[in-house]
Design a protein around this motif. Structure first.
Motif, PDB file in Angstrom:
ATOM      1  N   SER A  69      15.339  -5.025  20.095  1.00 29.57           N
ATOM      2  CA  SER A  69      14.152  -5.452  20.794  1.00 29.57           C
ATOM      3  C   SER A  69      13.059  -4.602  20.482  1.00 29.57           C
ATOM      4  CB  SER A  69      14.523  -5.302  22.240  1.00 29.57           C
ATOM      5  OG  SER A  69      14.673  -3.866  22.421  1.00 29.57           O
ATOM      6  N   GLY A  70      11.805  -5.192  20.617  1.00 30.69           N
ATOM      7  CA  GLY A  70      10.540  -4.645  20.286  1.00 30.69           C
ATOM      8  C   GLY A  70      10.103  -4.803  18.759  1.00 30.69           C
ATOM      9  N   SER A  71       9.316  -3.996  18.017  1.00 28.62           N
ATOM     10  CA  SER A  71       9.105  -4.071  16.795  1.00 28.62           C
ATOM     11  C   SER A  71       8.584  -2.629  16.280  1.00 28.62           C
ATOM     12  CB  SER A  71       7.977  -5.202  16.508  1.00 28.62           C
ATOM     13  OG  SER A  71       6.764  -5.149  17.255  1.00 28.62           O
ATOM     14  N   VAL A  72       8.339  -2.532  14.842  1.00 28.53           N
ATOM     15  CA  VAL A  72       7.774  -1.592  14.392  1.00 28.53           C
ATOM     16  C   VAL A  72       7.005  -1.992  13.084  1.00 28.53           C
ATOM     17  CG1 VAL A  72      10.036  -0.944  13.377  1.00 28.53           C
ATOM     18  CG2 VAL A  72       8.304   0.792  13.451  1.00 28.53           C
ATOM     19  N   THR A  73       6.152  -1.238  12.759  1.00 29.54           N
ATOM     20  CA  THR A  73       5.353  -1.473  11.414  1.00 29.54           C
ATOM     21  C   THR A  73       5.503  -0.075  10.311  1.00 29.54           C
ATOM     22  OG1 THR A  73       3.933  -2.965  12.201  1.00 29.54           O
ATOM     23  CG2 THR A  73       3.228  -2.067  10.274  1.00 29.54           C
ATOM     24  N   PHE A  74       5.909  -0.217   9.522  1.00 25.06           N
ATOM     25  CA  PHE A  74       6.173   1.043   8.420  1.00 25.06           C
ATOM     26  C   PHE A  74       5.075   0.683   7.397  1.00 25.06           C
ATOM     27  CE2 PHE A  74      10.544   0.447   9.842  1.00 25.06           C
ATOM     28  CZ  PHE A  74      10.738   1.668  10.218  1.00 25.06           C
ATOM     29  N   THR A  75       4.240   1.529   7.011  1.00 20.29           N
ATOM     30  CA  THR A  75       3.337   1.760   6.104  1.00 20.29           C
ATOM     31  C   THR A  75       3.303   2.507   4.839  1.00 20.29           C
ATOM     32  OG1 THR A  75       1.673   0.974   7.724  1.00 20.29           O
ATOM     33  CG2 THR A  75       0.610   1.483   5.591  1.00 20.29           C
ATOM     34  N   GLN A  76       3.399   2.320   3.702  1.00 22.93           N
ATOM     35  CA  GLN A  76       2.980   3.264   2.687  1.00 22.93           C
ATOM     36  C   GLN A  76       1.612   3.588   2.295  1.00 22.93           C
ATOM     37  OE1 GLN A  76       6.280   1.594  -0.314  1.00 22.93           O
ATOM     38  NE2 GLN A  76       7.433   3.331   0.388  1.00 22.93           N
ATOM     39  N   ARG A  77       1.497   4.526   1.462  1.00 23.79           N
ATOM     40  CA  ARG A  77       0.276   5.257   1.166  1.00 23.79           C
ATOM     41  C   ARG A  77      -0.451   4.070   0.205  1.00 23.79           C
ATOM     42  NH1 ARG A  77      -1.010  10.171   2.666  1.00 23.79           N
ATOM     43  NH2 ARG A  77       0.756  11.772   2.888  1.00 23.79           N
ATOM     44  N   SER A  78       0.265   3.458  -0.332  1.00 26.97           N
ATOM     45  CA  SER A  78      -0.359   2.141  -1.297  1.00 26.97           C
ATOM     46  C   SER A  78      -1.030   1.164  -0.306  1.00 26.97           C
ATOM     47  CB  SER A  78       0.710   1.562  -2.107  1.00 26.97           C
ATOM     48  OG  SER A  78       1.803   0.830  -1.357  1.00 26.97           O
ATOM     49  N   GLY A  79      -0.722   1.019   0.908  1.00 30.40           N
ATOM     50  CA  GLY A  79      -1.180  -0.145   1.762  1.00 30.40           C
ATOM     51  C   GLY A  79      -0.097  -1.089   1.990  1.00 30.40           C
ATOM     52  N   CYS A  80       0.815  -1.145   1.438  1.00 30.70           N
ATOM     53  CA  CYS A  80       2.221  -2.021   1.651  1.00 30.70           C
ATOM     54  C   CYS A  80       2.522  -1.708   3.150  1.00 30.70           C
ATOM     55  CB  CYS A  80       2.971  -1.787   0.465  1.00 30.70           C
ATOM     56  SG  CYS A  80       2.659  -2.332  -1.087  1.00 30.70           S
ATOM     57  N   SER A  81       2.970  -2.803   3.884  1.00 28.28           N
ATOM     58  CA  SER A  81       3.343  -2.473   5.178  1.00 28.28           C
ATOM     59  C   SER A  81       4.522  -3.640   5.357  1.00 28.28           C
ATOM     60  CB  SER A  81       2.236  -2.699   6.125  1.00 28.28           C
ATOM     61  OG  SER A  81       1.765  -3.963   6.271  1.00 28.28           O
ATOM     62  N   TRP A  82       5.223  -3.132   6.472  1.00 31.92           N
ATOM     63  CA  TRP A  82       6.486  -4.211   6.896  1.00 31.92           C
ATOM     64  C   TRP A  82       6.532  -4.065   8.231  1.00 31.92           C
ATOM     65  CZ3 TRP A  82       6.603  -0.727   2.711  1.00 31.92           C
ATOM     66  CH2 TRP A  82       6.973  -1.252   1.482  1.00 31.92           C
ATOM     67  N   THR A  83       6.243  -5.078   9.069  1.00 26.88           N
ATOM     68  CA  THR A  83       6.432  -5.233  10.230  1.00 26.88           C
ATOM     69  C   THR A  83       7.639  -5.895  10.611  1.00 26.88           C
ATOM     70  OG1 THR A  83       4.242  -5.326  10.996  1.00 26.88           O
ATOM     71  CG2 THR A  83       5.607  -6.096  12.563  1.00 26.88           C
ATOM     72  N   VAL A  84       8.526  -5.158  11.366  1.00 19.74           N
ATOM     73  CA  VAL A  84      10.136  -5.599  11.431  1.00 19.74           C
ATOM     74  C   VAL A  84      10.185  -5.843  12.953  1.00 19.74           C
ATOM     75  CG1 VAL A  84      12.274  -4.840  10.892  1.00 19.74           C
ATOM     76  CG2 VAL A  84      10.706  -3.808   9.755  1.00 19.74           C
ATOM     77  N   LYS A  85      10.923  -7.122  13.251  1.00 20.36           N
ATOM     78  CA  LYS A  85      10.865  -7.606  14.677  1.00 20.36           C
ATOM     79  C   LYS A  85      12.140  -7.658  15.024  1.00 20.36           C
ATOM     80  CE  LYS A  85       6.428 -10.109  13.913  1.00 20.36           C
ATOM     81  NZ  LYS A  85       5.963 -11.619  14.034  1.00 20.36           N
ATOM     82  N   ALA A  86      12.421  -7.963  16.301  1.00 19.39           N
ATOM     83  CA  ALA A  86      13.752  -8.115  16.979  1.00 19.39           C
ATOM     84  C   ALA A  86      14.571  -9.254  16.223  1.00 19.39           C
ATOM     85  CB  ALA A  86      13.784  -8.575  18.357  1.00 19.39           C
ATOM     86  N   GLY A  87      15.565  -9.050  15.780  1.00 16.13           N
ATOM     87  CA  GLY A  87      16.737  -9.955  14.981  1.00 16.13           C
ATOM     88  C   GLY A  87      16.507  -9.454  13.337  1.00 16.13           C
ATOM     89  N   GLU A  88      15.653  -8.735  13.061  1.00 15.28           N
ATOM     90  CA  GLU A  88      15.597  -8.320  11.596  1.00 15.28           C
ATOM     91  C   GLU A  88      15.889  -7.134  11.204  1.00 15.28           C
ATOM     92  OE1 GLU A  88      11.249 -10.923  11.229  1.00 15.28           O
ATOM     93  OE2 GLU A  88      11.342  -9.180  10.881  1.00 15.28           O
ATOM     94  N   THR A  89      16.294  -6.936   9.756  1.00 17.10           N
ATOM     95  CA  THR A  89      16.936  -5.666   9.353  1.00 17.10           C
ATOM     96  C   THR A  89      15.934  -5.135   8.285  1.00 17.10           C
ATOM     97  OG1 THR A  89      18.973  -6.657   9.782  1.00 17.10           O
ATOM     98  CG2 THR A  89      18.870  -4.676   8.467  1.00 17.10           C
ATOM     99  N   ILE A  90      15.837  -3.761   8.231  1.00 22.16           N
ATOM    100  CA  ILE A  90      15.060  -3.080   7.185  1.00 22.16           C
ATOM    101  C   ILE A  90      16.028  -1.903   6.817  1.00 22.16           C
ATOM    102  CG2 ILE A  90      13.754  -1.369   8.743  1.00 22.16           C
ATOM    103  CD1 ILE A  90      11.369  -2.324   6.614  1.00 22.16           C
ATOM    104  N   ILE A  91      15.904  -1.548   5.405  1.00 19.48           N
ATOM    105  CA  ILE A  91      16.476  -0.483   4.779  1.00 19.48           C
ATOM    106  C   ILE A  91      15.510   0.205   4.105  1.00 19.48           C
ATOM    107  CG2 ILE A  91      18.274   0.232   3.045  1.00 19.48           C
ATOM    108  CD1 ILE A  91      19.779  -2.516   3.282  1.00 19.48           C
ATOM    109  N   VAL A  92      15.489   1.703   4.500  1.00 23.22           N
ATOM    110  CA  VAL A  92      14.872   2.435   4.144  1.00 23.22           C
ATOM    111  C   VAL A  92      15.555   3.444   3.172  1.00 23.22           C
ATOM    112  CG1 VAL A  92      12.852   4.205   4.638  1.00 23.22           C
ATOM    113  CG2 VAL A  92      13.216   2.121   6.169  1.00 23.22           C
ATOM    114  N   PRO A  93      15.083   3.634   2.008  1.00 26.57           N
ATOM    115  CA  PRO A  93      15.816   4.512   1.118  1.00 26.57           C
ATOM    116  C   PRO A  93      15.244   5.835   1.113  1.00 26.57           C
ATOM    117  CG  PRO A  93      14.344   3.082  -0.163  1.00 26.57           C
ATOM    118  CD  PRO A  93      14.332   2.448   1.215  1.00 26.57           C
ATOM    119  N   ALA A  94      16.029   6.699   0.840  1.00 30.05           N
ATOM    120  CA  ALA A  94      15.838   8.300   0.552  1.00 30.05           C
ATOM    121  C   ALA A  94      14.567   8.522  -0.375  1.00 30.05           C
ATOM    122  CB  ALA A  94      16.909   9.048   0.080  1.00 30.05           C
TER     123      ALA A  94
END
Length: 244
Positions: free
Chosen positions: A199-224
């Motif tokens: 539930s909810g959502s979150v936005t991840f942003t990298q210094r390049s400006g690339c961003s990913w908004t991840v919403k309920a029901g979605e999956t994201i993998i953030v590598p080391a």
């Protein structure tokens, strides 16, 4: 705009990779994997001992013996795992489960099933003794939130969690975490995390400006090593799988 050499994220919506520029790896599957033919790998980290992959398979009714522990998120479809002790575990879209190495089970699915998962050929601690199906609505206990020196918002958020499995080495932790809204500075994690948003959502942003908004029901993998900033405007609840 800064050049960002951080690894990219893998964002999946209904089990489908959202970034067409994210190519799968052309690598041999981990040895002894009975499901190797249906897996498409996007990350393989020999240092942390994991692979991250998607899978799509059709009708199945067969006995399998899994060589490696894996954490799986069902993106679409339904399947049943009948264990040797006679207990069965039903998994449908949105369910998350830990499937242990050495499991012998009757794997049945009546149609197509899509999954996102992490597999752990290099797991240093013990695997669970049976399948663990995570209850996303389980009661949580107060836990640590983000490091205060990274926060861009105040007051500090309130977090709760429950760990459903932690291996004996402490390198693999899987559970449910919930936190009130916050934003934090860029950080470069030394661990890999799969997050399935409940539930909810979150936005991840990298210094390049690339961003990913991840919403309920979605999956994201953030590598080391994938430097990122976090921003959430609402309370977020997620299933997490962290390998370090």
């Amino acid at each position: 705009m800064e050049t960002d050499l951080s690894p990219s994220f893998l964002h999946l919506r209904a089990g489908v990779v959202t970034d067409a520029a994210m190519p799968p790896l052309q690598i041999p599957a981990p040895e002894g994997d009975p499901l190797a033919a249906e897996r498409t790998y996007y990350f393989l980290d020999e240092t942390l001992g994991y692979g991250a992959s998607t899978s799509r398979s059709g009708r199945r009714d067969e006995e399998v013996i899994l060589a490696h522990t894996e954490f799986t998120v069902i993106s679409d479809g339904e399947l049943t795992l009948l264990q040797c002790d006679g207990t069965s575990v039903d998994l449908k879209a949105g369910d998350c489960a830990i499937i242990p190495a050495g499991l012998r089970a009757r794997w049945t699915q009546q149609g197509d099933v899509s999954r996102t998962f992490m597999i752990f050929p290099g797991l240093r601690g013990e695997s669970p003794s049976a399948i663990i199906k995570i209850d996303p609505q389980s009661d949580l206990a107060p836990s640590n939130g983000p490091a205060r020196d990274l926060l861009l918002t105040s007051p500090p958020p309130t977090a709760q969690s429950r760990v459903w499995f932690e291996d004996s080495s402490g390198n693999l932790r899987i559970g449910v975490w919930e936190c009130t809204p916050y934003s934090r500075r860029y950080t470069r994690p030394a661990y890999c995390e799969l997050m399935h948003i409940l539930s909810g959502s979150v936005t991840f942003t990298q210094r390049s400006g690339c961003s990913w908004t991840v919403k309920a029901g979605e999956t994201i993998i953030v590598p080391a090593g994938a430097e990122n900033a976090w921003a959430s405007d609402v309370t977020i609840r997620k299933v997490f799988c962290i390998v370090s």
